[in-house]
Design a protein around this motif. Structure first.
Motif, short mmCIF file in Angstrom:
data_model
loop_
_atom_site.label_atom_id
_atom_site.label_comp_id
_atom_site.label_asym_id
_atom_site.label_seq_id
_atom_site.Cartn_x
_atom_site.Cartn_y
_atom_site.Cartn_z
N THR A 58 0.81 -1.30 -0.06
CA THR A 58 -0.13 0.20 0.00
C THR A 58 0.78 1.38 -0.11
N PHE A 59 2.06 1.32 0.30
CA PHE A 59 2.93 2.37 0.63
C PHE A 59 2.57 3.20 1.97
N ILE A 60 1.69 2.98 2.34
CA ILE A 60 1.02 3.55 3.88
C ILE A 60 2.25 3.34 5.01
N PRO A 61 2.67 4.59 5.50
CA PRO A 61 3.66 4.69 6.54
C PRO A 61 3.33 3.37 7.44
N THR A 76 -5.67 7.83 13.85
CA THR A 76 -4.67 8.63 13.43
C THR A 76 -5.12 9.17 11.92
N TYR A 77 -4.79 10.36 11.90
CA TYR A 77 -5.12 11.18 10.67
C TYR A 77 -4.16 10.75 9.33
N TYR A 78 -4.82 10.62 8.25
CA TYR A 78 -3.97 10.13 7.28
C TYR A 78 -4.46 10.70 6.00
N ASP A 79 -3.33 11.17 4.93
CA ASP A 79 -3.72 11.60 3.70
C ASP A 79 -3.21 10.69 2.57
N PHE A 80 -3.93 10.05 1.92
CA PHE A 80 -3.33 9.07 0.69
C PHE A 80 -2.55 10.01 -0.18
N ASN A 81 -2.98 11.09 -0.58
CA ASN A 81 -2.49 12.00 -1.73
C ASN A 81 -1.01 12.34 -1.49
N VAL A 82 -0.71 12.79 -0.09
CA VAL A 82 0.79 13.00 0.17
C VAL A 82 1.32 12.16 0.87
N ARG A 83 1.02 11.08 1.35
CA ARG A 83 1.45 10.09 2.16
C ARG A 83 1.99 10.76 3.46
N GLU A 120 14.26 3.15 -4.95
CA GLU A 120 12.85 2.78 -5.48
C GLU A 120 11.70 3.53 -4.68
N GLU A 121 12.06 3.70 -3.38
CA GLU A 121 11.07 4.59 -2.35
C GLU A 121 10.61 5.81 -3.00
N ILE A 122 11.88 6.42 -3.25
CA ILE A 122 11.79 7.85 -3.75
C ILE A 122 10.83 8.00 -5.19
N LEU A 123 11.17 7.01 -5.91
CA LEU A 123 10.61 7.19 -7.34
C LEU A 123 8.91 6.69 -7.06
N ARG A 124 8.79 5.74 -6.22
CA ARG A 124 7.36 5.37 -5.92
C ARG A 124 6.62 6.51 -5.42
N TYR A 125 7.29 7.19 -4.34
CA TYR A 125 6.66 8.41 -4.14
C TYR A 125 6.39 9.46 -5.01
N TYR A 161 11.52 1.56 8.59
CA TYR A 161 10.71 1.81 7.43
C TYR A 161 11.01 3.30 6.74
N TYR A 162 10.95 3.28 5.57
CA TYR A 162 11.04 4.42 4.89
C TYR A 162 10.10 5.45 5.31
N SER A 163 10.56 6.71 5.50
CA SER A 163 9.65 7.91 5.93
C SER A 163 9.76 9.22 5.40
#
Length: 294
Positions: A58-61, A76-83, A120-125, A161-163
């Motif tokens: 999902t690439f969710i933190p 927890t508050y979360y925004d999918f558009n900006v991760r 890979e993480e950077i490009l996925r973001y 994990y990537y943050s």
């Protein structure tokens, strides 16, 4: 940001955001569709190994998943558009800019971009960003890191994990003016367009990405940038092209100005705000420091 109180609600919204079915999600997790239904109805929680899979799928933190996938969940508050996530409605907003200036960047969770997994993480973001039609290449990011390691950084959470990350491209003023005049886009930047900024009178530090999954991580990265600019004692140009609201905020804090905004592209990509090119320089940043530095 939307407030979540259960892992089931998060999974349902992830499917809606990603436009996939329960069957599609079951296939990604390699589980029966009935398992997905039970998760979404909060009849059962994910096992620890599935938590790790959920981060990758999902690439969710990870912290968001950990908070919600618990016998007693942590809303927890979360925004999918900006991760991006927050534990409270108040902490969603950026604090006073003095907090950024005073923060120390010494943390073992922050390091220079180095590995293929980082890229890979950077490009996925990058692919999450509505204004990014085609991400720049891994080679460009690696070369930028070689030339400008101080502000090409990646940060991880306490579980590894990537943050978030910073990606800045050192380019010449002449090349940047082509972006400024909109004769080319950042997608056209190649390895050959990057410069050794120490050899140029007025280098351009072009912000390709600046992202943190929560305020704490975002400000570690912001402080990294600010500390670098504080030490840079000659002329430079800072530029940033973004459609993220939190990037608008950090640019506003730094006192930068809008060069142009693309309302046509905004309509095409259905963005809440228009992609904007921001610009600043040494003098403007010094004014920011004089105003806020205690």
């Amino acid at each position: 940001m939307k407030k979540y109180s259960s892992i089931g609600a998060l999974l349902i919204d992830f499917r809606e955001f990603s436009k996939i079915s329960q069957a599609d999600l079951a296939s990604k997790f390699d589980v029966d569709i009935r398992t997905i239904i039970r998760w979404e109805k909060n009849e059962t929680l994910l096992k620890p190994d599935k938590e790790e899979e959920m981060v990758d799928i999902t690439f969710i933190p990870y912290q968001v998943i950990r908070n919600l996938n618990a016998p007693v969940s942590i809303p927890t508050y979360y925004d999918f558009n900006v991760r991006r996530y927050s534990l409270s409605n108040i902490s969603k907003e950026l604090p006073d800019p003095n907090w950024i200036i005073d923060i120390h960047t010494e943390t073992n969770r922050l390091r220079t971009i180095k590995y293929n997994s980082d890229l890979e993480e950077i490009l996925r973001y990058s692919k999450l960003q509505q204004h990014v039609i085609k991400p720049i290449s891994k080679e460009v990011i690696l070369k930028a890191t070689e030339l400008l390691p101080e502000i090409n950084q990646i940060i991880f959470d306490t579980s590894g994990y990537y943050s978030g990350h910073l990606v800045f491209l050192p380019i010449s003023k002449r090349f940047y003016n082509k972006i400024r005049k909109r004769t080319i886009t950042e997608n056209d930047i190649t390895v050959n367009d990057l410069i050794d900024y120490r050899k140029y009178k007025n280098p351009v530090f072009y912000s390709y990405n600046m992202s943190g999954d929560c305020n704490e991580n975002f400000f570690y990265l912001a402080a990294c940038l600010i500390h670098f600019l504080k030490k840079f004692k000659r002329d430079y140009t800072y530029a940033s092209y973004t459609s993220r609201n939190d990037s608008y905020h950090i640019n506003a804090l730094l006192g930068v100005f809008i060069v142009w905004e693309d309302k046509v592209l905004q309509k095409e990509i259905h963005s809440l705000a228009p992609p904007r090119l921001y610009e600043s320089n040494h003098a403007i940043f010094q004014n920011f420091l004089n105003k806020h530095l205690i």
